[in-house]
Design a protein around this motif. Structure first.
Motif: not given
Lengths: 322, 295
Positions: B286-293
């Motif tokens: 998940k390249p945007a991070g766990l909670f990222g958009r």
């Protein structure tokens, strides 16, 4: 196809001759320098100059700020030191191993980081390089805090005795020139043009049909390999591979060298590396705290001289085509 | 003796507590980073240095002014926050129109200056800072011994984290902030002074770092280097959680602290790099991070 490449060559020729002249003069100066200045100091400058040029290939020509280049520099230094000292390889084989390992590390870093841009990319490379730092601290072959000491310089190609300072200096100079020439060639190749296009406007490069991720990855691997070559060379020069070269402060230092000299200019990183190394060796004999001075230069560069020394000079020079 | 997976429970819970405390600091620091990143789009490289300054202000207050822990808990964050506002006003604000990387580079320089100056003045050996009288001693929980101060640190940072999250996600002020993050020009047109809000946000973010420094002072030694290595882990936390995500910063900070503690029990050699390994795995999935958009 031929027409296109011919016309670009014509467009490039004007400034290139001037640059060639400068390069020739610099090379002559570099050949004469060890008779005037202390060779070990010069070799340090050359190692860092190659490191900064390799870093600049990414930030200056592909617009990628890697904050983890110390991992390649320092990691390769360990590799070179280990294979030369423990396995008894020849120095050229040690340098080759250092370069290849750094390139492979660059491939891994690149595969993880390349999908993100700007600050994200910087953060990820930084965190990955910190992983390398902890590995260097803990793996048995790096000898933790002590580092690998007393690395023999050996005989280059079985002929040249590198324990002679002057021989070592010319070997380092040759390595630097080869690395610099490779970067020069890369920047002025069609591949380099695509990198610049990506730097200026990535969506447009994508829409033109370039698979930008692949270009960036190749640039990253190339940059990492050359940084590794610089690190391996430094390990031979100082006969030492230590933790200092893997710390994130080292990654910051190479950013400073490039920024100070001029990002995206060919000679900028060389000038920047020379200045920073000179400044550090000068400050070491004074009571001024080195990091504070370096930090102040950093801040001043970012606030006032973002083009760097060479960049400023080139911007002031009239009649440049591009 | 009861044991879990061959590990005595005292060891396991002891390490988990340590992990929870480290996690609290990760959460506090990455929270400040997330707030600053959300509003200014700047990765605040000086965050670790300002955390160190917070701890040093507490130590200086005690040594030279006789002001103890509770006073420092208020004064140090204010001092650090004001320092942050000054830095934002004089330097950072000049860079907003440029590539965001310049913000990172500027704060990197500031971090070098702050850490170098303190190291020049106080050397690398740490200064001890006493635990306040009211929080000395500890509780015997039956399965483990809990020092009061450590319990307090966990509770205090949880409260601050939740409070910040609440203020940003659930109040009107927070709504302005979030709106200004999305479209500063429009929010300015509604009569809200965005530059002042930006300064205050930076001040608040670094004040959180200063506060974390005071909380850390009695646990770790007050040393010029205390922020240097912590900050990289915090960067990794921010990347894993998703940059700019408040909730991501808090949850990931605490979670990774605990994970680190667990690794120390079961495979100590890997405890330093487990955070970075997790980061690499998360980014691959998940390249945007766990909670990222995604953006």
């Amino acid at each position: 196809m031929t027409v296109a490449s011919n016309s670009t060559r014509v467009a490039v020729r004007g400034p290139a001759i001037g640059t060639m002249l400068i390069a020739a003069v610099l090379l002559l100066l570099a050949l004469a320098a060890p008779f005037v200045l202390y060779p070990v100091f010069l070799m340090k400058v050359l190692c860092f100059a190659l490191f900064a040029c390799a870093f600049n290939l990414l930030i200056g020509f592909a617009g990628l700020l890697s904050f983890g280049h110390a991992a390649f520099f320092g990691g390769a230094a360990y590799v070179a030191a280990h294979v030369v000292k423990e396995w008894g390889w020849a120095p050229e084989a040690g340098l080759l191993a250092a370069t290849v390992v750094a390139g492979l590390m660059g491939l891994v870093f690149g595969l993880i980081a390349i999908r993100r841009q700007g600050i994200y990319f910087a953060m990820i490379t930084l965190a990955l390089s910190q992983m390398v730092f902890f590995l260097a601290l803990q793996l048995p072959f790096t000898h933790g805090e002590d580092g690998i000491q007393g690395v023999p310089r050996g005989l280059l190609f079985g002929l040249f005795d590198l324990s002679q300072p002057l021989t070592m200096y010319y070997a380092v100079l040759a390595i630097f020139v080869a690395g610099f020439a490779l970067i020069w060639r890369t920047v002025h190749s069609p591949f380099g043009q695509v990198l610049k296009a990506i730097r200026e406007n990535e969506p447009r490069a994508v829409s033109l049909g370039y698979r930008t991720d692949r270009y960036k990855l190749v640039a990253f691997v190339l940059s990492a390999s050359l940084a590794g070559l610089a690190g391996g060379t430094k390990a031979l020069v100082f006969q030492l591979a230590s933790l200092t070269d893997v710390t994130w402060q080292m990654s910051g230092e190479v950013v400073l060298m490039t920024l100070l000299g001029g990002m995206g200019t060919l000679f900028g990183p060389v000038v920047g590396a020379g200045l920073v190394v000179t400044l550090e060796s000068y400050l070491a004999s004074t009571s001024l705290p080195v990091p504070v001075v370096i930090g102040c230069i950093f801040v001043v560069c970012v606030l006032l001289f973002r083009r760097g020394i060479v960049g400023e000079l080139m911007a002031r020079l009239p009649k440049r085509g591009h | 003796m009861v044991s879990l997976l061959g590990i005595p429970p005292q060891v396991l819970f002891g390490q988990l507590l340590l992990g929870l405390i480290n996690g609290s600091f990760y959460a506090l620091l990455s929270l400040g980073l997330a707030v600053i990143f959300g509003m200014l789009n700047v990765i605040n490289f000086a965050h670790g240095a300002l955390y160190m300054v917070g701890a040093f202000v507490a130590w200086l207050l005690l040594t030279y002014a006789g002001i103890g822990y509770w006073g420092a808990l208020v004064v140090a964050p204010v001092v650090v926050g004001l320092l942050g506002i000054a830095l934002e006003k004089t330097m950072l604000s000049r860079l907003y129109k440029l590539d965001h990387l310049y913000g990172l580079l500027l704060t990197f320089g500031l971090a070098l200056i702050l850490e170098g100056a303190f190291r020049h003045q106080y050397g690398v050996s740490g200064q001890p800072y006493p635990i306040p009288a009211a929080l000395q001693g500890g509780q015997n929980l039956g399965f483990m011994f809990l020092p009061n101060y450590r319990g307090w640190v966990v509770v205090a940072s949880l409260v601050i984290c939740f409070g910040t999250w609440f203020a940003i996600e659930r109040t009107k002020l927070g709504a302005y902030l979030r709106a200004a993050t999305e479209n500063p020009t429009l929010v300015q047109a509604f009569g809200i002074n965005v530059p002042v809000m930006v300064s205050l946000t930076y001040g608040f973010g670094v004040a959180l770092a200063g506060l974390a420094g005071v909380l850390a002072a009695p646990i770790y030694q007050v040393s010029p280097l205390m922020g240097t290595n912590l900050i990289i882990i915090v960067f990794a936390v921010v990347v894993i959680g998703g940059m700019g995500s408040i909730l991501g910063a808090i949850v990931t900070g605490l979670g990774l602290g605990l994970l680190e503690g667990l690794t120390k029990v079961f495979y100590p050699e890997a405890s330093n790099i487990v955070v970075f390994v997790v980061m690499a795995i998360v980014l691959l999935i998940k390249p945007a991070g766990l909670f990222g958009r995604e953006r």
